[in-house]
Design a protein around this motif. Sequence first.
Motif, mmCIF file in Angstrom:
data_model
loop_
_atom_site.group_PDB
_atom_site.id
_atom_site.type_symbol
_atom_site.label_atom_id
_atom_site.label_comp_id
_atom_site.label_asym_id
_atom_site.label_seq_id
_atom_site.Cartn_x
_atom_site.Cartn_y
_atom_site.Cartn_z
ATOM 1 N N ALA A 156 40.758 18.815 -37.831
ATOM 2 C CA ALA A 156 39.350 19.204 -37.714
ATOM 3 C C ALA A 156 38.828 19.497 -39.117
ATOM 4 O O ALA A 156 39.539 20.099 -39.934
ATOM 5 N N ARG A 157 37.606 19.089 -39.379
ATOM 6 C CA ARG A 157 37.036 19.282 -40.709
ATOM 7 C C ARG A 157 35.874 20.267 -40.661
ATOM 8 O O ARG A 157 35.049 20.221 -39.743
ATOM 9 N N SER A 158 35.825 21.126 -41.670
ATOM 10 C CA SER A 158 34.690 22.021 -41.808
ATOM 11 C C SER A 158 33.440 21.197 -42.095
ATOM 12 O O SER A 158 33.506 20.146 -42.753
ATOM 13 N N GLU A 159 32.314 21.655 -41.593
ATOM 14 C CA GLU A 159 31.056 20.958 -41.860
ATOM 15 C C GLU A 159 30.530 21.225 -43.263
ATOM 16 O O GLU A 159 29.522 20.636 -43.681
ATOM 17 N N TYR A 166 42.818 22.681 -40.307
ATOM 18 C CA TYR A 166 41.616 22.850 -39.501
ATOM 19 C C TYR A 166 40.328 22.897 -40.338
ATOM 20 O O TYR A 166 39.293 23.303 -39.838
ATOM 21 N N SER A 167 40.423 22.492 -41.587
ATOM 22 C CA SER A 167 39.212 22.469 -42.426
ATOM 23 C C SER A 167 39.096 21.235 -43.302
ATOM 24 O O SER A 167 37.991 20.786 -43.617
ATOM 25 N N GLY A 168 40.238 20.680 -43.741
ATOM 26 C CA GLY A 168 40.216 19.594 -44.707
ATOM 27 C C GLY A 168 39.821 20.042 -46.100
ATOM 28 O O GLY A 168 39.564 19.212 -46.978
ATOM 29 N N LEU A 169 39.781 21.367 -46.329
ATOM 30 C CA LEU A 169 39.387 21.919 -47.623
ATOM 31 C C LEU A 169 40.624 22.398 -48.376
ATOM 32 O O LEU A 169 41.456 23.131 -47.816
ATOM 33 N N LEU A 170 40.728 22.030 -49.636
ATOM 34 C CA LEU A 170 41.860 22.421 -50.467
ATOM 35 C C LEU A 170 41.552 23.710 -51.221
ATOM 36 O O LEU A 170 40.403 23.966 -51.585
ATOM 37 N N PRO A 171 42.570 24.531 -51.484
ATOM 38 C CA PRO A 171 42.325 25.750 -52.270
ATOM 39 C C PRO A 171 42.048 25.433 -53.727
ATOM 40 O O PRO A 171 42.580 24.469 -54.280
ATOM 41 N N TYR A 172 41.217 26.269 -54.340
ATOM 42 C CA TYR A 172 40.864 26.116 -55.758
ATOM 43 C C TYR A 172 40.814 27.498 -56.379
ATOM 44 O O TYR A 172 40.055 28.359 -55.948
ATOM 45 N N TRP A 224 45.840 38.314 -51.592
ATOM 46 C CA TRP A 224 46.189 38.091 -50.188
ATOM 47 C C TRP A 224 45.257 37.047 -49.577
ATOM 48 O O TRP A 224 45.705 36.127 -48.879
ATOM 49 N N MET A 225 43.958 37.166 -49.838
ATOM 50 C CA MET A 225 42.990 36.212 -49.321
ATOM 51 C C MET A 225 43.262 34.818 -49.889
ATOM 52 O O MET A 225 43.159 33.803 -49.182
ATOM 53 N N LYS A 226 43.619 34.765 -51.155
ATOM 54 C CA LYS A 226 43.893 33.480 -51.787
ATOM 55 C C LYS A 226 45.090 32.805 -51.115
ATOM 56 O O LYS A 226 45.074 31.587 -50.866
ATOM 57 N N ALA A 227 46.118 33.584 -50.833
ATOM 58 C CA ALA A 227 47.294 33.038 -50.151
ATOM 59 C C ALA A 227 46.936 32.567 -48.749
ATOM 60 O O ALA A 227 47.378 31.498 -48.297
ATOM 61 N N LEU A 228 46.130 33.349 -48.056
ATOM 62 C CA LEU A 228 45.728 33.012 -46.688
ATOM 63 C C LEU A 228 44.982 31.683 -46.659
ATOM 64 O O LEU A 228 45.289 30.787 -45.852
ATOM 65 N N PHE A 229 43.998 31.523 -47.538
ATOM 66 C CA PHE A 229 43.184 30.311 -47.538
ATOM 67 C C PHE A 229 43.924 29.104 -48.106
ATOM 68 O O PHE A 229 43.479 27.967 -47.929
ATOM 69 N N GLY A 230 45.046 29.331 -48.766
ATOM 70 C CA GLY A 230 45.840 28.222 -49.271
ATOM 71 C C GLY A 230 46.906 27.753 -48.305
ATOM 72 O O GLY A 230 47.651 26.809 -48.600
ATOM 73 N N ASP A 231 46.981 28.367 -47.132
ATOM 74 C CA ASP A 231 48.011 28.023 -46.162
ATOM 75 C C ASP A 231 47.722 26.662 -45.523
ATOM 76 O O ASP A 231 46.566 26.292 -45.302
ATOM 77 N N PRO A 232 48.768 25.887 -45.192
ATOM 78 C CA PRO A 232 48.571 24.586 -44.541
ATOM 79 C C PRO A 232 47.768 24.647 -43.250
ATOM 80 O O PRO A 232 47.051 23.685 -42.925
ATOM 81 N N THR A 233 47.854 25.746 -42.516
ATOM 82 C CA THR A 233 47.085 25.858 -41.276
ATOM 83 C C THR A 233 45.586 25.788 -41.548
ATOM 84 O O THR A 233 44.829 25.147 -40.808
ATOM 85 N N VAL A 234 45.143 26.462 -42.602
ATOM 86 C CA VAL A 234 43.723 26.441 -42.939
ATOM 87 C C VAL A 234 43.300 25.033 -43.347
ATOM 88 O O VAL A 234 42.228 24.548 -42.953
ATOM 89 N N HIS A 248 32.668 31.435 -39.762
ATOM 90 C CA HIS A 248 31.519 31.380 -40.663
ATOM 91 C C HIS A 248 31.672 30.232 -41.657
ATOM 92 O O HIS A 248 30.679 29.607 -42.061
ATOM 93 N N CYS A 249 32.910 29.943 -42.039
ATOM 94 C CA CYS A 249 33.192 28.876 -43.004
ATOM 95 C C CYS A 249 33.390 27.521 -42.326
ATOM 96 O O CYS A 249 33.785 26.548 -42.998
ATOM 97 N N GLY A 250 33.143 27.453 -41.034
ATOM 98 C CA GLY A 250 33.320 26.198 -40.310
ATOM 99 C C GLY A 250 34.760 25.867 -40.012
ATOM 100 O O GLY A 250 35.112 24.701 -39.823
ATOM 101 N N ILE A 251 35.607 26.878 -39.965
ATOM 102 C CA ILE A 251 37.044 26.694 -39.736
ATOM 103 C C ILE A 251 37.410 27.381 -38.426
ATOM 104 O O ILE A 251 37.352 28.612 -38.325
ATOM 105 N N VAL A 252 37.790 26.587 -37.431
ATOM 106 C CA VAL A 252 38.148 27.136 -36.120
ATOM 107 C C VAL A 252 39.640 26.913 -35.900
ATOM 108 O O VAL A 252 40.088 25.782 -35.682
#
Length: 286
Positions: A41-44, A73-79, A60-70, A214-218
Amino acid sequence: MISRAVMYTKQHTPNSLRVAARRTQLEAHNARLRLTVPVVARSEYDNVYHCAVRKTASQWMKALFGDPTVYRYSGLLPYDPRAYRWRHPQPFPPGRIVSSLFISRRRFRDLPKPERHRAFFVLRDPRDMVVSSYFSTRNSHAPMGDIPQVRKVLREKSFKDGLLYLIDHHAERGTFRALRSWVVAAESDAIPLFRYEDLTGDQQRDEIDRMMRHCGIVIPPAELTDLLARYSFSRMRKGPEDETMPSHYRKGKSGDWQSHFDDDIHEAFAAATGDLVELLGYPART
């Protein structure tokens, strides 16, 4: 033993080398995500911006958003802006979750951004921020920026004098002004504010789910539960907290300031921050 070696290396590696290493690790991580994790699934949104001030669980937030699960379900890479030596107001590449941006509301407004983007801001009781800053700066934070100079000062002072010094230091650096700027911004900004205390407390699952949506990630409920279990504070602490092996993930406890603020510290904090605590909706001193 390995944890101690990692901590020692972090504390004694020049900042330029650590930044380069972090960039290499992030690029390798993103390459693995692209090759091994199917996007279901891709974030809009083209970009997501995690904005904050320091000591609001940004690592902690950076690690969370860099996880493969995110990513799944988003198609967004961490930066990580710091790893790429980003400087305001350079634009960010598309298809990224930018974490963390330590920035005022005005500076964020001036950033070039794609039309389809989402942002959120994480805040925390600034009194707890000061206490957390004391322990991480003195003991565990990697020696980047002015950390070595401030660490030297803190280790030469008593605990109380160290807190007083840090209050002035954060005031001079604009930390409290940046925090205030997000809270007083117009509601029409459509940039929600999330509290550290909610993101790490009993309602964590609901708050993280709200943030992700909110970020389009379900993320499906079971996978979200597993994601948060992987990044619990107890698991992310590297080891026992002592002077020889301090953990950067210390207590994370809300209201910890009450154990450390005396009348003098309260007075200095109030002089530096004015009505900030009340503006943020945190309880005044009892």
